[in-house]
Design a protein around this motif. Structure first.
Motif, PDB file in Angstrom:
ATOM      1  N   PRO A  58       1.190 -12.811   4.770  1.00  0.00           N
ATOM      2  CA  PRO A  58       0.956 -12.001   3.572  1.00  0.00           C
ATOM      3  C   PRO A  58       0.996 -10.544   3.990  1.00  0.00           C
ATOM      4  N   SER A  59       0.924  -9.633   3.037  1.00  0.00           N
ATOM      5  CA  SER A  59       0.791  -8.222   3.387  1.00  0.00           C
ATOM      6  C   SER A  59      -0.512  -8.044   4.174  1.00  0.00           C
ATOM      7  N   ALA A  60      -0.491  -7.104   5.150  1.00  0.00           N
ATOM      8  CA  ALA A  60      -1.594  -7.011   6.118  1.00  0.00           C
ATOM      9  C   ALA A  60      -2.735  -6.113   5.644  1.00  0.00           C
ATOM     10  N   ASN A  61      -3.050  -6.170   4.356  1.00  0.00           N
ATOM     11  CA  ASN A  61      -4.171  -5.404   3.796  1.00  0.00           C
ATOM     12  C   ASN A  61      -5.345  -6.339   3.540  1.00  0.00           C
ATOM     13  N   THR A  62      -6.527  -5.771   3.439  1.00  0.00           N
ATOM     14  CA  THR A  62      -7.649  -6.534   2.928  1.00  0.00           C
ATOM     15  C   THR A  62      -7.307  -6.902   1.492  1.00  0.00           C
ATOM     16  N   THR A 110      -5.166  -7.583 -11.913  1.00  0.00           N
ATOM     17  CA  THR A 110      -5.335  -6.370 -11.109  1.00  0.00           C
ATOM     18  C   THR A 110      -5.105  -6.702  -9.648  1.00  0.00           C
ATOM     19  N   HIS A 111      -4.720  -5.709  -8.888  1.00  0.00           N
ATOM     20  CA  HIS A 111      -4.295  -5.934  -7.509  1.00  0.00           C
ATOM     21  C   HIS A 111      -3.975  -4.568  -6.964  1.00  0.00           C
ATOM     22  N   TYR A 112      -3.724  -4.444  -5.687  1.00  0.00           N
ATOM     23  CA  TYR A 112      -3.246  -3.188  -5.107  1.00  0.00           C
ATOM     24  C   TYR A 112      -4.136  -2.002  -5.459  1.00  0.00           C
ATOM     25  N   PRO A 141      -4.293  -1.652  -1.517  1.00  0.00           N
ATOM     26  CA  PRO A 141      -2.840  -1.442  -1.494  1.00  0.00           C
ATOM     27  C   PRO A 141      -2.228  -1.986  -0.203  1.00  0.00           C
ATOM     28  N   SER A 142      -1.011  -2.539  -0.294  1.00  0.00           N
ATOM     29  CA  SER A 142      -0.330  -3.068   0.888  1.00  0.00           C
ATOM     30  C   SER A 142      -0.099  -1.951   1.909  1.00  0.00           C
ATOM     31  N   PRO A 143      -0.145  -2.277   3.200  1.00  0.00           N
ATOM     32  CA  PRO A 143       0.017  -1.260   4.242  1.00  0.00           C
ATOM     33  C   PRO A 143       1.484  -0.904   4.484  1.00  0.00           C
TER      34      PRO A 143
HETATM   35 MG    MG Z   1      -0.118  -8.819  -0.759  1.00  0.00          MG
END
Ligand code: MG
Ligand code: TXA
Length: 366
Positions: free
Chosen positions: A139-143, A231-233, A147-149
């Motif tokens: 997955p994207s490496a964010n908590t 909601t997200h990011y 927001p995605s890193p």
């Molecule tokens: Mg993601």
């Protein structure tokens, strides 16, 4: 846990490959955003990924591969549409969904009977997959929820001490996540818009539809991609989009749409009014604007998000800008609409999510 910071040099890729082989987690650059990788065929590794991200385990992971032969190892059926898309867009920012084989654990697919597959084009990502001999769930490496890193520093902010290593490959190129297309439907369906647009897909495979929750977002309807929830990011501050909407009064509409400058100014006036209002309440207020409009706002309140004339620059800057808002402790964030001719759909999809769909419309009547 001590998180090693690695480079994209051969020896470091070897170190990272060993970590993956031994069941550990490595964050790595891709052309879209940084990924948080583990062995896709190991239930334990997938569980570790969910734990490190703080992500609900019913939100499936994308399997990253370096060779098209791997598709046949993990997908139960590979239709012609898949072959055509693989040929046209891989390696690159396109993820396809196919029915899965049993070798792919339910942990990796969040219990779904389908699997998401992508061949990234970033050389460090391809090297890592090849050297490890492991198919990488990432997955994207964010908590979860952040927001995605798009830089290694973003990954360090979220993941330091939680994973074994981070490969620093510098800032990514594209800046928003891959396009996801579901090929298990009768008509291939876009579940997440991205750099590869509907038009580009249709040029290769004919008719493509868009998951209706992307067109009419509704908190009560579950999107087909579980991660595309309402909601997200989101940055920590409350983000609101301020957008010009043509009035229903057609006489006025003609007058207004004749002059883009007028509408830009109406939006800027509203945002400046909201800035004053927030500031007078003692709140830290930040404005997101494209470079071309930065001059319409007080200099010390603006964070710019690329150039309107070049959608790719906005995509590349968007997540970093949202993280900057967090860094300076902004409580209220007002953004211009970023519905640009190029990549506008993918960018607005992310911005609307980050804003929890809060939009203030200004029209010639208001
Ligand atoms: Mg993601
Ligand atoms: O560009 C990207 O795709 C990045 C880089 C690292 O490759 N990865 C990424 O992964 O964005 P992630 O986990 O942040 O987002 C994956 C999305 C989620 O919305 C998830 O619900 C959806 O893909 N997804 C994964 N497998 C799926 C499946 N079998 N069916 C439907 N949606 C799926």
């Amino acid at each position: 846990m001590n998180t090693a910071i690695l480079t994209t040099e051969y020896n470091d890729i070897q170190t990272a490959a060993d970590i993956l082989k031994n069941g550990g987690l490595v964050a790595f650059p891709t052309e879209t955003v940084y990924g948080l990788g583990g062995n896709a065929l190991s239930p334990e590794s997938s569980n570790k990924i969910y734990a490190a991200k703080g992500r609900p385990s019913d939100n499936p992971l994308i399997v990253h591969i370096a060779d098209t032969a791997s598709v046949y190892e993990i997908a139960a059926n590979v239709p012609d549409t898949a072959k055509l898309l693989m040929e046209a867009f891989w390696p690159g920012p396109l993820t396809i969904i196919l029915p899965k084989k049993d070798v792919v654990p339910d942990e990796t697919t969040g219990g779904l009977k389908t699997v998401a597959i992508r061949m990234p084009s970033h050389p460090a990502a391809l090297d890592l997959i090849r050297e490890s001999g492991v198919l990488i769930a990432a997955p994207s490496a964010n908590t979860s929820g952040r927001p995605s890193p798009t830089t290694a520093d973003h990954v360090i902010e979220d993941m330091n001490g939680r994973i074994d290593a981070i490969i620093d490959g510098g800032p990514v190129g594209i800046g928003i996540e891959s396009t996801i297309v579901d090929l298990t439907e009768e008509i291939p369906t876009i579940l997440r818009p991205g750099f590869v647009t509907k038009k580009m897909l249709e040029a290769v495979i004919g008719e493509v539809s868009i998951d209706r929750t992307l067109i009419e977002p509704d908190p009560n309807i579950r999107p087909k991609a579980p991660g595309m929830k309402y909601t997200h990011y989101a940055p920590s501050g409350e983000l609101t989009i301020v957008e010009y909407k043509e009035s229903n009064n057609s006489e006025q509409m003609d007058k207004i749409s004749a002059d883009q400058h007028d509408t830009d100014k109406m939006v800027a006036d509203k945002i400046n009014e909201l800035l004053q209002e927030g500031t007078s309440q003692g709140k830290k207020v930040v404005i997101l604007s494209p470079e071309e409009h930065a001059g319409l706002y007080p200099k010390d309140s603006v964070i710019t998000v690329g150039s309107m004339g070049e959608g790719v620059t906005v995509a590349a800057r968007l997540y970093a800008a949202l993280r900057e808002c967090d860094k300076i402790g902004s409580e209220l964030i007002y953004s211009e609409s970023l519905n640009l001719s190029e990549l506008g759909g993918a960018i607005m999809n992310r911005l609307l999510k980050a804003a929890g769909h809060r939009v203030i419309y200004v029209s010639s009547e208001s």
